[in-house]
Design an enzyme around this catalytic site. Structure first.
Site, PDB file in Angstrom:
ATOM      1  N   HIS A  74      -5.937  38.445  36.484  1.00 54.01           N
ATOM      2  CA  HIS A  74      -5.338  38.899  37.710  1.00 54.01           C
ATOM      3  C   HIS A  74      -4.890  40.159  37.620  1.00 54.01           C
ATOM      4  O   HIS A  74      -4.482  40.909  36.429  1.00 54.01           O
ATOM      5  CB  HIS A  74      -4.282  37.766  38.363  1.00 54.01           C
ATOM      6  CG  HIS A  74      -4.939  36.847  39.039  1.00 54.01           C
ATOM      7  ND1 HIS A  74      -5.292  35.623  38.248  1.00 54.01           N
ATOM      8  CD2 HIS A  74      -5.145  36.511  40.455  1.00 54.01           C
ATOM      9  CE1 HIS A  74      -5.850  34.821  39.273  1.00 54.01           C
ATOM     10  NE2 HIS A  74      -5.667  35.329  40.356  1.00 54.01           N
ATOM     11  N   LYS A 127       0.824  40.440  39.509  1.00 56.11           N
ATOM     12  CA  LYS A 127       1.062  38.739  39.535  1.00 56.11           C
ATOM     13  C   LYS A 127       2.181  38.368  38.833  1.00 56.11           C
ATOM     14  O   LYS A 127       2.095  38.254  37.667  1.00 56.11           O
ATOM     15  CB  LYS A 127      -0.222  37.957  39.268  1.00 56.11           C
ATOM     16  CG  LYS A 127      -0.343  36.508  39.590  1.00 56.11           C
ATOM     17  CD  LYS A 127      -1.782  35.886  39.559  1.00 56.11           C
ATOM     18  CE  LYS A 127      -1.551  34.672  40.039  1.00 56.11           C
ATOM     19  NZ  LYS A 127      -0.866  34.218  41.537  1.00 56.11           N
TER      20      LYS A 127
END
Length: 233
Positions: free
Chosen positions: A130, A134
């Site tokens: 990600h 995040k």
């Protein structure tokens, strides 16, 4: 439909654009835990932060506003939210990932785990990648995938971050700039590897799924999932 956006970061802004394109109205845009009047909305979509999500969801239940939540990292309070939803005859959908493709991937993952369950020469592992903003690791989507494998594969009872041990699914979490989300599951033996992967190209899929879920939730009471919205599984 009048929508409250609880959490107005990059995802909230993408949801706003898609909701407007689909003919909806945004009545609340906030990243604060309080200071907003949730009764101005027909439905709320929560993509806030872990320490605000439970407050937001509970506030919706107390004011009879259906709520869709995609915030991860607060699930230690999920059972409390479910109980309160039932107590107040509320309407609630939580998903670790609202992407329509990911939810199909969840079902594919469980089907593959069921098929691999009797093949003892394969070991499963997972990787998720990600963007660097995040906050949680592993991702909620990765945890959902791991739980799907555990529910169908007799050799696995828990997941673990990075460390590999018997009976656990090792998850490798990577954070790389500008990656919306990639999840891979590998079944490896001495002779071959079977892999399935979902790669998100943008936030569009997550946002569209959240808006579709909010549309579907209108007029309903109860606790639902994306399987209900998509009528799959």
């Amino acid at each position: 439909m009048k929508i409250a956006l609880l959490g107005y970061g990059k995802m909230g802004k993408t949801i706003e654009r898609i909701a407007l394109e689909r003919g909806h109205e945004i009545t609340i845009k906030t990243s604060d835990e309080d200071g907003y009047d949730i009764t101005k909305a027909d439905v709320a979509i929560d993509f806030s932060v872990p320490n605000a999500a439970f407050f937001n969801v509970v506030n919706c239940f107390k004011h009879n506003v259906p709520v869709v939540s995609g915030t991860t990292g607060w699930l230690h309070n999920y059972d409390k939210a479910v109980a309160l939803c039932k107590e107040t005859d509320g309407a609630f959908i939580y998903a670790s990932n609202f992407s329509l493709g990911v939810n199909i991937f969840f079902e594919l993952n469980k089907t593959l785990a069921r098929m691999m369950g009797h093949l003892k020469n394969y070991n499963v592992s997972m990787e998720e990648i990600h963007h660097t903003q995040k906050l949680d690791a592993p991702s909620g989507t990765a945890i959902t995938l791991a739980e799907g494998i555990i529910s169908e594969h007799p050799a696995y009872s828990e997941w673990t971050l990075e460390t590999k041990s018997k009976g656990t699914i090792p998850i490798t979490a990577k954070r790389i700039e500008n990656v919306p989300g990639t999840h891979s599951i590998d079944y490896k033996s001495d002779t071959d590897t079977i892999s399935i992967t979902h790669t998100a190209h943008s936030r569009e899929g997550f946002a569209l799924g959240a808006v579709i879920a909010a549309e579907w939730l209108q007029g309903k009471t109860g606790v639902f999932s994306m399987k209900d919205v998509l009528n799959i599984g």
